[in-house]
Enzyme design. Structure first.
Site, PDB file in Angstrom:
ATOM      1  N   GLU A   1      31.267  48.851  40.081  1.00  0.00           N
ATOM      2  CA  GLU A   1      32.816  48.021  39.256  1.00  0.00           C
ATOM      3  C   GLU A   1      33.098  48.195  37.683  1.00  0.00           C
ATOM      4  OE1 GLU A   1      29.939  47.264  41.325  1.00  0.00           O
ATOM      5  OE2 GLU A   1      30.788  45.725  42.280  1.00  0.00           O
TER       6      GLU A   1
ATOM      7  N   LYS B   1      33.499  30.315  44.912  1.00  0.00           N
ATOM      8  CA  LYS B   1      34.220  30.492  45.869  1.00  0.00           C
ATOM      9  C   LYS B   1      34.926  29.515  46.559  1.00  0.00           C
ATOM     10  CE  LYS B   1      33.307  32.133  50.413  1.00  0.00           C
ATOM     11  NZ  LYS B   1      31.930  33.152  51.150  1.00  0.00           N
TER      12      LYS B   1
ATOM     13  N   PHE C   1      22.408  32.829  45.970  1.00  0.00           N
ATOM     14  CA  PHE C   1      22.379  34.289  46.312  1.00  0.00           C
ATOM     15  C   PHE C   1      22.913  34.802  45.129  1.00  0.00           C
ATOM     16  CE2 PHE C   1      24.359  38.193  48.699  1.00  0.00           C
ATOM     17  CZ  PHE C   1      23.522  38.315  48.601  1.00  0.00           C
ATOM     18  N   GLN C   2      23.218  35.596  44.571  1.00  0.00           N
ATOM     19  CA  GLN C   2      24.255  36.843  43.650  1.00  0.00           C
ATOM     20  C   GLN C   2      24.490  35.537  42.690  1.00  0.00           C
ATOM     21  OE1 GLN C   2      26.910  39.226  46.454  1.00  0.00           O
ATOM     22  NE2 GLN C   2      25.353  40.179  46.311  1.00  0.00           N
TER      23      GLN C   2
ATOM     24  N   MET D   1      25.237  65.998  21.802  1.00  0.00           N
ATOM     25  CA  MET D   1      25.644  65.203  20.244  1.00  0.00           C
ATOM     26  C   MET D   1      23.791  64.593  19.782  1.00  0.00           C
ATOM     27  SD  MET D   1      27.459  63.847  17.719  1.00  0.00           S
ATOM     28  CE  MET D   1      29.055  63.794  18.203  1.00  0.00           C
TER      29      MET D   1
END
Ligand SMILES: Cc1ncc(C[n+]2csc(CCOP(=O)(O)OP(=O)(O)O)c2C)c(N)n1
Ligand SMILES: [Mg+2]
Lengths: 565, 163
Positions: free
Chosen positions: A43, A155, A105-106, A473
């Site tokens: 993502e 949802k 959940f999630q 760096m």
């Protein structure tokens, strides 16, 4: 409703990754063809793609991620866009509304997590609000000082079994949000007078000129006045890199002449730049003789670190256009003699130290040489999407950007892993353009899985991996401040990038000799429809110079490993 | 210097957390914070007292104005204004202290709003420094509990804060 609203907003691409909370939306995506969804492999990459799309086109990019881990994976990308003021709409799935707050959940509190790194966020609580919320999200993301907007959608808000009246609003009105569309004329007049009276002026311009579409106005004003122009890291391309009036980037790794000119100036016209710490160096020693005119769309950017003598709140384009008119109509013109002397001084600085690096201290190829070659092979016209590290600074210093919106890098947050997805986002919108991802062997491995996405969508990005086998760096700072104790800055066990690229179905090339570079690079760019991973071995020990001395003034710089101003 | 900043805020979920978050994120301090709906049900009014020099206060008001949910911001301390805070203070009140507390409360125009044989609860309304003065006049010995509402403020005269 979500997909229809995106379509009505004119969205062509969305970048995303599905999951439970988004299944209704993904089903709707499946059953239409107007909005094209690009499936990434992580993502974070979706957000960087959307972000880079916005940087290249000026329009908000859109990312779509599921609840919980999908949303948290997007956080780095949202923060990256926020720090660089990039318009983006991130739609995050959320658990069913009746489960919110129950550690379902999630479930994560995405509104809470993202709060400090968004311009605004919305949580949908009634399905019929979706069109209006999406409209507002785009409006807020793209106007004023742009920024990312999160829309969190439980949802059940997208359930296909329920039907609602759909109407996409034509316009938005928000009583609490009305970005300025022009500057204060009195202030602009005062600023112009000051500008015309200057003897040692510098135009210091940033990302606001790029995102504010004000490059043409900047060029016109600079030409009328014959004043020197320096760009910030975010502002590169706002003024042509090959122009005589361009004195390079300023700041920590800015050019000698730009930092010297700033320090000795009597007037700084700052446009869409924010005097951040990587530019000003020690604030108490910053440009002691300069008066400051500061044009910015965001009042909070003005006088935040450096006090402006003349603040002008407004969009760069409109304000510069007004200045051009005033300068054109003014009887008073710049002090030609003073400006001539000023240019002589600047040219003297330029010849003394400008843009040089040593090639004789190693038999290895120099990273700077690679960037100069890239600039040559692509005529300064490529989209250059960079990762973060020494390679980024070399690209900023040695690629001569002739056009705005071509230099795409994570300036504010400095996100390693940005480069490849960014290049993909740009290539997607400009299939025929040369798009280079300048990266290092450290950064590229932070989102290397996206090589798979490139295969799926035939994205012929050219990866220029400046392989110095170290986190260069970090190593440079360790050399300079920690007596070369290279604590964990060495990349042991590097993969064979050529084979890796091939495993993903792309072309890999390894280049070790400078004499092979030009031919190889031309060959790579000639493969219009293939992704080419150029693994280029460069001098491990090279440092980026100039480098400002910490907490010094703008003119205090290391010029090489042994020379200081 | 201490400033009283009044904010009109959309009465939306999450709006308050954005304001509070701004203060912690940017390292501004909050001395007190009050918030309640207004006569217009779509708006809340929030009052923050904070301490900072002019540059900090300027940044605070600019950043507050940038929040999308914020409709109006005013620094009341820039003009003539009235500030009030409500305090309820529970005190041990037996023996000689009982009369003394009553007397002190009267001087400060406080009201005794709850009484038991051994305690008084006093309500006092005023500017914060008056409440402070009351507390120090009582001395710490008898104080059992203090609850203060935080400051609310309004401009004097015709000036109003409206959307
Ligand atoms: C996500 C992330 N982690 C850590 C850093 C700190 N950091 C900045 S540059 C750098 C090294 C980058 O190495 P490489 O990509 O090989 O580039 P080089 O400097 O060698 O050109 C690191 C670790 C960062 N900017 N981003
Ligand atoms: Mg490296």
């Amino acid at each position: 409703m979500v997909v229809r609203a995106l379509h009505d907003e004119g969205v062509k691409y969305i970048y995303g990754y599905p999951g439970g909370a988004l299944l209704h939306v993904y089903d709707a995506l499946f059953r239409q063809e107007d909005v094209q969804h690009i499936l990434v492999r992580h993502e974070q990459a979706a957000t960087h793609m959307a972000d880079a799309y916005a940087r290249a086109t000026g329009k908000a990019g859109v990312a779509l991620v599921t609840s919980g881990p999908g949303a948290t994976n997007a956080v780095t990308g949202i923060a990256t866009a926020y720090m660089d003021s990039i318009p983006m709409v991130v739609i995050t799935g959320q658990v069913m509304s009746h489960l919110i707050g129950e550690d379902a959940f999630q479930e994560t509190d995405m509104m809470g997590i993202s709060r400090p790194i968004v311009k605004h966020s919305f949580s949908v609580s009634r399905p019929e609000d979706i069109p209006a919320i999406i409209k507002k999200a785009f409006h807020i993301a793209q106007t004023g000082r742009p920024g990312p907007v999160v829309v969190d959608i439980p949802k059940d808000m997208t359930s296909p079994t329920e039907r609602y009246e759909y109407e996409y609003p034509k316009s938005v009105k928000l009583r609490s949000y009305s970005p300025v569309n022009r500057g204060h004329s009195g202030q602009i007049k005062k600023a112009t007078d000051l500008l015309l009276a200057a003897k040692r002026p510098v135009l210091y311009t940033g990302g606001g000129v790029i995102m504010g579409n004000a490059s043409a106005e900047l060029i016109q004003l600079a030409r009328m006045l014959n004043y020197p122009v320096t760009n910030t890291l975010m502002g590169l391309g706002g003024f042509p890199g090959t122009d005589r009036q361009f004195i390079g980037m300023l700041g920590m790794h800015g050019s000698y002449e730009a930092n010297m000119a700033m320090h000795h100036s009597d007037l700084i016209l700052a446009v869409g730049a924010r005097f951040d710490d990587r530019v000003t160096n020690g604030l108490d020693k910053f440009c002691p003789t300069a008066k400051i005119i500061h044009i910015d769309i965001d009042p909070a950017s003005i006088s935040k670190t450096v006090k402006a003598d003349i603040p002008i709140v407004g969009p760069a384009q409109a304000v510069l256009a007004e200045m051009i008119e005033l300068v054109g109509a003014s009887k008073k013109q710049p002090d030609a003699a003073a400006i001539k002397t000023w240019w002589e001084q600047i040219d003297e600085w330029r010849t003394r130290h400008g843009g040089r690096y040593r090639t004789d201290d190693s038999d290895k190829m120099k990273p700077q040489q690679v960037i100069e070659m890239l600039s040559k092979v692509t005529n300064g016209d490529a989209y250059v999407c960079s990762d973060v590290g020494q390679h980024q600074m070399f690209a900023a210093q040695y690629y001569k950007f002739n056009k705005p919106n071509r230099w795409i890098n994570s300036g504010g947050l400095g996100t390693m892993g940005f480069g490849l997805p960014a290049a993909m986002g740009v290539q997607m919108s400009f299939p025929d353009a040369d798009v280079a991802c300048v990266t290092g062997e450290g950064s590229i491995q932070m989102n290397i899985q996206e090589l798979s996405t490139c295969k799926q969508y035939d994205l012929p990005v050219k990866i220029i991996n400046l392989n110095n086998q170290s986190l260069g760096m970090v190593r440079q700072w360790q050399d300079m401040n920690y007596e070369s104790r290279h604590s964990h800055s060495y990349m042991k066990s590097l993969p064979d990038f050529v084979k890796l690229a091939e495993a993903y179905g792309h072309v890999g090339m390894k280049v070790e000799k400078y004499s092979d570079l030009e031919a190889a690079m031309r060959e790579a760019f000639a493969m219009k429809d293939r992704l080419v991973f150029m693994d280029i071995y460069v001098d491990q020990f090279e440092h980026v110079y100039p480098m400002q001395v910490p907490r010094g003034s703008m003119r205090d710089m290391w010029l090489t490993k042994t020379e200081r101003t | 210097m201490r400033h009283i900043i009044s904010v009109l805020l959309e009465n939306e979920p999450g709006a308050l957390s954005r304001v509070v978050g701004l203060f912690s994120q940017r390292n501004y301090n909050i001395e007190s914070l009050t918030v309640a709906p207004t006569d217009d049900a779509t708006l809340s009014r929030l009052t923050v007292t904070t301490i900072g020099d002019d540059r900090v206060i300027e940044q605070i008001t600019k950043h507050l104005n940038k929040l999308i949910d914020v409709v109006k911001v005013v620094d009341l301390t820039e003009g003539e204004h009235i500030e009030r805070e409500l305090m309820m203070i529970k005190l041990k009140a037996s023996g000689a202290a009982r009369a003394e507390i009553k007397r002190t409360a009267d001087i400060f125009r406080g009201q005794i709003i709850d009484v038991t044989p051994s305690t008084y609860t006093v309500q006092l309304i005023g500017a914060s420094d008056k409440l402070d003065a009351f507390i120090s006049a009582l001395g710490t010995a008898n104080i059992m509990e203090v609850v203060r509402s935080g400051v609310s403020g309004i401009a004097r005269g015709e000036k109003t804060l409206s959307p």
